[in-house]
Motif scaffolding. Structure first.
Motif, PDB file in Angstrom:
ATOM      1  N   ARG A 164     -12.261 -12.676 -47.012  1.00 58.50           N
ATOM      2  CA  ARG A 164     -13.253 -11.737 -47.526  1.00 58.50           C
ATOM      3  C   ARG A 164     -14.223 -12.416 -48.495  1.00 58.50           C
ATOM      4  O   ARG A 164     -14.635 -11.840 -49.492  1.00 58.50           O
TER       5      ARG A 164
ATOM      6  N   ARG B 269     -14.501 -16.603 -53.564  1.00 52.11           N
ATOM      7  CA  ARG B 269     -14.954 -15.376 -54.217  1.00 52.11           C
ATOM      8  C   ARG B 269     -13.937 -15.010 -55.275  1.00 52.11           C
ATOM      9  O   ARG B 269     -12.758 -15.360 -55.170  1.00 52.11           O
TER      10      ARG B 269
ATOM     11  N   TRP C 192     -12.514  -9.198 -56.515  1.00 50.84           N
ATOM     12  CA  TRP C 192     -13.410  -8.639 -55.508  1.00 50.84           C
ATOM     13  C   TRP C 192     -12.844  -8.798 -54.092  1.00 50.84           C
ATOM     14  O   TRP C 192     -13.125  -7.979 -53.209  1.00 50.84           O
TER      15      TRP C 192
ATOM     16  N   ASP D 132     -10.469  -5.971 -53.877  1.00 50.12           N
ATOM     17  CA  ASP D 132     -11.263  -4.752 -53.783  1.00 50.12           C
ATOM     18  C   ASP D 132     -11.836  -4.565 -52.384  1.00 50.12           C
ATOM     19  O   ASP D 132     -11.845  -3.451 -51.844  1.00 50.12           O
ATOM     20  N   SER D 133     -12.286  -5.643 -51.764  1.00 50.44           N
ATOM     21  CA  SER D 133     -12.847  -5.563 -50.416  1.00 50.44           C
ATOM     22  C   SER D 133     -11.797  -5.128 -49.405  1.00 50.44           C
ATOM     23  O   SER D 133     -12.075  -4.320 -48.509  1.00 50.44           O
TER      24      SER D 133
ATOM     25  N   LYS E 266     -11.063  -1.456 -49.915  1.00 44.72           N
ATOM     26  CA  LYS E 266     -12.179  -0.664 -49.399  1.00 44.72           C
ATOM     27  C   LYS E 266     -12.063  -0.502 -47.890  1.00 44.72           C
ATOM     28  O   LYS E 266     -12.306   0.585 -47.346  1.00 44.72           O
TER      29      LYS E 266
ATOM     30  N   TYR F  20     -19.307 -16.895 -52.625  1.00 46.41           N
ATOM     31  CA  TYR F  20     -19.810 -15.737 -51.879  1.00 46.41           C
ATOM     32  C   TYR F  20     -21.163 -15.275 -52.408  1.00 46.41           C
ATOM     33  O   TYR F  20     -22.085 -15.001 -51.632  1.00 46.41           O
TER      34      TYR F  20
END
Length: 271
Positions: A13, A111, A115, A118-119, A122, A182
């Motif tokens: 990600r 990254r 995050w 979190d990705s 999501k 990223y």
């Protein structure tokens, strides 16, 4: 036969699918978001070094057999073509890659860990009727239990590549790494790509940053995560609020070692 090879690896990600989608616009490049070559090499390597038949292999024969995996998976490659093979486990095989393809480089997308988590969360929220292979198709649980699985250093989706990337970063092969954060890729895609081309010694190709097309619906369906590798048509950075608890961000706030100049003791190239 594979003449020119580079590897795409790093953290999940973190933009590797977007990078592949962009690079494959160049007709001289052959690239996809993942491949089984690393796994095939791992199984073959193990068979040649252990078991009853290991006595029939010396190092030159092992090297020839492992190169043969690349040649078989990428047939009919013209000498001017460049192969980019993608797998997050390549960072654990940097010394082996040096022996097989000395001129190859390891392009690693990175990254902030918060995050990345979190990705993933999501994507889970976007597919509530699916159960993900990432979590052994288990229902229920909390974001905290899922993060424990993700961050396992032996087999976690994040923890394993994060550990092997650190190993490569601080090891003797660090000079072969190319790090792509990223945020750099999505905020300054052309600048980042130009620097990548320079590092690889490739002539510049004008990429269409407003018409990027890539999707792997069958692979994503197998993972139980539809849309996981679907790339948006336009390369752009989108601000959004995180969906995971702030204490998880705080827990991994200091894990971005590539962002700390004092830890770049080997002079790793960061684009």
């Amino acid at each position: 036969m594979v003449h020119r090879l580079h590897l795409i690896s790093g953290l999940p990600r973190s933009g590797s699918t977007l990078l592949c989608a962009l690079l494959r616009q160049n007709p001289r490049f052959r690239v996809a978001m993942t491949s089984p070559v690393a796994s095939l090499c791992g199984v073959l390597h193990q068979k040649m070094c252990g078991g009853e038949f290991s006595v029939f292999f010396d190092d030159p024969k092992r090297a020839a057999m492992l190169r043969g995996v690349f040649d078989a998976y990428y047939p009919h490659v013209e000498p001017e073509h460049v192969i980019f093979d993608t797998n997050r486990t390549w960072t654990a095989r940097s010394a082996l890659l040096r022996e097989l393809y000395p001129q190859s480089r390891l392009v690693c997308c990175v990254r902030d860990i918060g995050w990345i988590i979190d990705s993933i969360e999501k994507m889970l929220a976007q597919n509530p009727l699916q159960l993900s292979r990432m979590f052994n198709f288990q229902p229920g649980g909390s974001v905290y239990s899922r993060v424990d699985m993700l961050m396992n250093s032996e087999n976690g989706l994040i923890g394993l590549p994060w550990s092997t990337l650190r190993e490569a970063w601080f090891g003797d092969e660090a000079k072969r790494l190319i790090i792509i954060p990223y945020e750099h890729l999505v905020k300054e895609p052309e600048r980042t790509l130009r620097k990548l081309y320079d590092e690889l010694g490739e002539p510049w190709f004008a990429h269409d940053l407003n018409n990027v097309i890539y999707d792997e619906p069958d692979y994503d369906a197998l993972l139980g995560m539809p849309g996981l590798h679907k790339v948006r048509e336009k390369v752009e950075y989108r601000e959004r609020k995180p969906c995971i608890p702030p204490d998880l961000f705080a827990k991994y706030a200091g894990s971005s070692f590539w962002a700390k100049p004092e830890l770049n003791t080997r002079g790793v190239k960061i684009l």
